[in-house]
Scaffold this motif. Structure first.
Motif, PDB file in Angstrom:
ATOM      1  N   ASN A   1       0.800  -1.221   0.000  1.00  0.00           N
ATOM      2  CA  ASN A   1       0.000   0.000   0.000  1.00  0.00           C
ATOM      3  C   ASN A   1       0.839   1.280   0.000  1.00  0.00           C
ATOM      4  O   ASN A   1       0.456   2.277  -0.592  1.00  0.00           O
ATOM      5  N   GLU A   2       1.982   1.221   0.697  1.00  0.00           N
ATOM      6  CA  GLU A   2       2.773   2.442   0.853  1.00  0.00           C
ATOM      7  C   GLU A   2       4.203   2.086   1.245  1.00  0.00           C
ATOM      8  O   GLU A   2       4.432   1.114   1.962  1.00  0.00           O
TER       9      GLU A   2
ATOM     10  N   ILE B   1      -2.581   3.359  10.359  1.00  0.00           N
ATOM     11  CA  ILE B   1      -2.973   2.737   9.093  1.00  0.00           C
ATOM     12  C   ILE B   1      -4.208   1.838   9.236  1.00  0.00           C
ATOM     13  O   ILE B   1      -4.879   1.552   8.246  1.00  0.00           O
ATOM     14  N   ASN B   2      -4.498   1.418  10.469  1.00  0.00           N
ATOM     15  CA  ASN B   2      -5.647   0.539  10.685  1.00  0.00           C
ATOM     16  C   ASN B   2      -6.874   1.256  11.234  1.00  0.00           C
ATOM     17  O   ASN B   2      -7.811   0.617  11.721  1.00  0.00           O
TER      18      ASN B   2
ATOM     19  N   GLY C   1      -1.121  -4.183   3.416  1.00  0.00           N
ATOM     20  CA  GLY C   1      -2.442  -4.411   3.982  1.00  0.00           C
ATOM     21  C   GLY C   1      -2.535  -3.756   5.347  1.00  0.00           C
ATOM     22  O   GLY C   1      -2.369  -2.555   5.493  1.00  0.00           O
ATOM     23  N   ARG C   2      -2.769  -4.556   6.382  1.00  0.00           N
ATOM     24  CA  ARG C   2      -2.865  -4.045   7.746  1.00  0.00           C
ATOM     25  C   ARG C   2      -1.559  -4.223   8.535  1.00  0.00           C
ATOM     26  O   ARG C   2      -1.535  -4.021   9.742  1.00  0.00           O
ATOM     27  N   ASN C   3      -0.506  -4.631   7.837  1.00  0.00           N
ATOM     28  CA  ASN C   3       0.750  -4.925   8.514  1.00  0.00           C
ATOM     29  C   ASN C   3       1.874  -4.014   8.042  1.00  0.00           C
ATOM     30  O   ASN C   3       1.774  -3.363   6.996  1.00  0.00           O
ATOM     31  N   ILE C   4       2.965  -3.998   8.802  1.00  0.00           N
ATOM     32  CA  ILE C   4       4.138  -3.197   8.470  1.00  0.00           C
ATOM     33  C   ILE C   4       5.371  -4.083   8.504  1.00  0.00           C
ATOM     34  O   ILE C   4       5.525  -4.926   9.392  1.00  0.00           O
TER      35      ILE C   4
ATOM     36  N   GLU D   1     -13.189   7.571  18.967  1.00  0.00           N
ATOM     37  CA  GLU D   1     -13.855   8.530  18.092  1.00  0.00           C
ATOM     38  C   GLU D   1     -13.065   8.836  16.836  1.00  0.00           C
ATOM     39  O   GLU D   1     -13.631   9.118  15.786  1.00  0.00           O
ATOM     40  N   ASP D   2     -11.738   8.779  16.930  1.00  0.00           N
ATOM     41  CA  ASP D   2     -10.915   9.074  15.763  1.00  0.00           C
ATOM     42  C   ASP D   2     -10.679   7.853  14.888  1.00  0.00           C
ATOM     43  O   ASP D   2      -9.932   7.910  13.916  1.00  0.00           O
ATOM     44  N   GLY D   3     -11.335   6.733  15.226  1.00  0.00           N
ATOM     45  CA  GLY D   3     -11.236   5.535  14.406  1.00  0.00           C
ATOM     46  C   GLY D   3     -10.136   4.574  14.804  1.00  0.00           C
ATOM     47  O   GLY D   3     -10.005   3.499  14.206  1.00  0.00           O
ATOM     48  N   LYS D   4      -9.334   4.919  15.816  1.00  0.00           N
ATOM     49  CA  LYS D   4      -8.290   4.010  16.250  1.00  0.00           C
ATOM     50  C   LYS D   4      -8.898   2.786  16.919  1.00  0.00           C
ATOM     51  O   LYS D   4      -9.904   2.886  17.618  1.00  0.00           O
ATOM     52  N   VAL D   5      -8.267   1.642  16.696  1.00  0.00           N
ATOM     53  CA  VAL D   5      -8.789   0.359  17.165  1.00  0.00           C
ATOM     54  C   VAL D   5      -8.012  -0.110  18.381  1.00  0.00           C
ATOM     55  O   VAL D   5      -6.778  -0.139  18.378  1.00  0.00           O
TER      56      VAL D   5
END
Length: 235
Positions: A38-39, A89-90, A54-57, A212-216
């Motif tokens: 992705n980046e 990123i997640n 994806g969801r990993n680094i 609230e900011d979308g962090k999991v």
């Protein structure tokens, strides 16, 4: 004149860095065509590049041949830099969540927001409801009933009964805190939709908390730690 030279040097360095990143990304995609990349960007360590897959680094050198999996720690600042990037990123777009499919509980002025994916038979979800959430005030909590049938075969039935209760918010709290099940009832319910939603978001455990900011936040947190996270304080 010195300022102009310094500015031109900075621009030149930045352009070279970007060119290097682009080249590394190209090499990685050529070497690993079946891998989702992705980046790519420079890491805090010279010569090491951060790769978002994806969801990993992962981390690689400029050749793309050698890959490291693990976390980078800033020992001076006492920070897990990889964990912070993973949070970024997640992130989940909480505005896209179907709130009509969640149990809504308002505490105090309800000004803050929490989104929780929870399984009625999950022991850590029960701890969250008993020990943590009662101590959090001025918050609106949206609980998505997310039974993990592979772990808890009876959880879906219980989730449906709780949703179909006359007062589902009270039924949820009574079951999670006291083990009191509401009378069995049938109704149209979102439980299957919630299961599919959680799977699409990549959730495979409960409780899963969204800020609230979308962090999991995966898993249980004591009230003090959850308050810190909601306030944006560093761990």
């Amino acid at each position: 004149m010195r300022k102009l030279v310094a500015t031109l040097a900075a621009i030149s360095f930045s352009s070279a860095a970007l060119a290097g990143v682009a080249e590394v990304e190209k090499r990685l995609k050529e070497r690993y065509p079946s891998t989702q990349i992705n980046e790519v960007r420079e890491s805090v360590i010279a010569g090491l590049y951060e790769v978002v897959m994806g969801r990993n680094i992962a981390y690689t050198d400029e050749t793309g041949r050698y890959v490291l999996f693990g976390h980078i720690f800033d020992m001076q600042a006492q920070k897990d830099l990889t964990a912070e990037r993973l949070e970024e990123i997640n992130k989940i777009d909480v505005a896209s969540l179907p709130l009509e499919d969640a149990i809504k509980i308002v505490k105090g002025d309800g000004s803050r927001k929490l989104y929780v994916f929870s399984d009625p038979d999950c022991p850590f979800c029960q701890r969250l409801e008993r020990e943590t959430l009662p101590k959090i005030d001025n918050v609106t909590i949206y609980t998505f009933l997310f039974p993990l049938e592979g772990l808890h075969p009876d959880a879906k039935r219980k989730a449906e009964a709780i949703w179909c209760a006359k007062d589902r918010a009270k039924a949820w709290e009574a079951f999670m805190r006291e083990g009191k099940m509401p009378e069995e009832a049938k109704c149209d319910n979102p439980i299957e939709r919630n299961i599919q939603l959680g799977e699409r978001l990549g959730f495979n455990g409960t409780p899963t908390i969204l800020l609230e900011d979308g962090k999991v936040i995966p898993g249980f947190l004591p009230a003090e730690q959850l308050e810190q996270r909601m306030s944006g304080e560093k761990r």
